[in-house]
Structures are given as C-alpha cells and as structure tokens.
Design a protein around this motif. Sequence first.
Motif: not given
Length: 212
Positions: A148-154, A159-167, A202-207, A209-211
């Motif tokens: 569930r965590i990694l699904i939320k992270f994905e 969302a980040y990629e769509y904003e970067r491409a289209h916002l 911890p892994l996906f919390k860090r990733l 945060g970087e996003l």
Amino acid sequence: MCDSLTFLSEICGALKTIKRTGWVRSGIPLPESDSDHMHRCAMCAMLVTSSSPDPRDDYSKASTQKFHPTNVNGNKLLRMALTHDVCESLAGDVTPFCDAKLLTNKHACEDGAMRRIQKIVGAPLGVELYELWQEYEGQETIEAFTARILIKFEMVMQAYEYERAHLTHKMGFASETENDSRTLLQPLRTFYITTNTSMKSPLFKRLDGELR
C-alpha cells in the motif's frame, strides 16, 4: 480449467486500456493505464529487497523495524504489487472521489471480479491471485502494508511527473497555454495531501521527501 488466452487478452489486455480515474478526473493529457501503474509499482517492490538497506533509512525505531528488508517476503511483495489492480479489468477503477454508490459497492464488486478471474485462470494461479488480493485488502501483513505504501508513493511520483510535464502556469506561461489540452492549469495537490502521512516505510518516506 485454465483459459490462459482469455486471461491474457480480456483481463490483462483490458488493464492496458483502462485509464486511471484520478488522472482522468484531473484532466491529465494521455493519462496512464492500470498496467502502467502496476508496472512501476512492481519496480518499487523490487527495490525493497533487492539490495542492502540504504544507510539514510532508519529501521532502528519500533515503528520502522518491521519494514526492514529482511522482514519482507520480496517475492510475495512483487507479485502483490504487480497484480493488486487486476480486479479493475472487470470492476473498473473506483476512487474516493467517485459516486457514493460506487464506493459503497466497491469491495463487493472487486471481490466478485476477483472470483471471476480466479475461475478464468484456474488453479493454482487463480487461487494465488485471489489470495494476494485478499491479503492486500486485509492490510494485516508486512507485505500488504508495504504494498500500500509503495502504491501511494508511485501515485505521488506520477503526480510529480505530470506537474513537471504539463503544469506550465507555474513558469508564467498560463496566458499562452491555457487553451492547450496538453497543459495542466492547477497543481495536483489532492494527490499529495491524501498521501501525506502514508509513507511509514523509511525507504519510501525518504524517496517521497525527495520528490516533495
């Protein structure tokens, strides 16, 4: 009896054409499919147990020890991540922002879809697919938690990629592009807000945060 061709064409094939509801609702140009989403979820799952923990990730706390890679069944997590939305081939992608009646019937509809898929696929794979879906929905094992965590992270990453491409308006070009169907005029805040406290690993919390 296993009907492999029906499974691969009508079930797996459908997942390649179903566009994710949240992105369609947000007006994303060429939104990803269920298959697109599950593919990167599977890649995220492989990251969990494919190497030694990153020294930046703290697994020493009582709340994070369970997410240590040695406590996660990597094979099960991968298979769960790769198949968690298979039910949507028949049940559709229902999100928290869909009609109330759809939300009320969501679990029952998805359960019925998974039972149908189990019959199409046959044993033993059909049984495994249904049990993986049940385990994920039950949220009682570390693999289900992590999935569930990694699904939320994905979703956040997408969302980040769509904003970067289209916002484009954040760069001052809104007046020139507001009528362009390829642009996004509003930030995808909902996807960040609804996942803000989801990253317990911890892994996906860090990733995450970087996003952000």
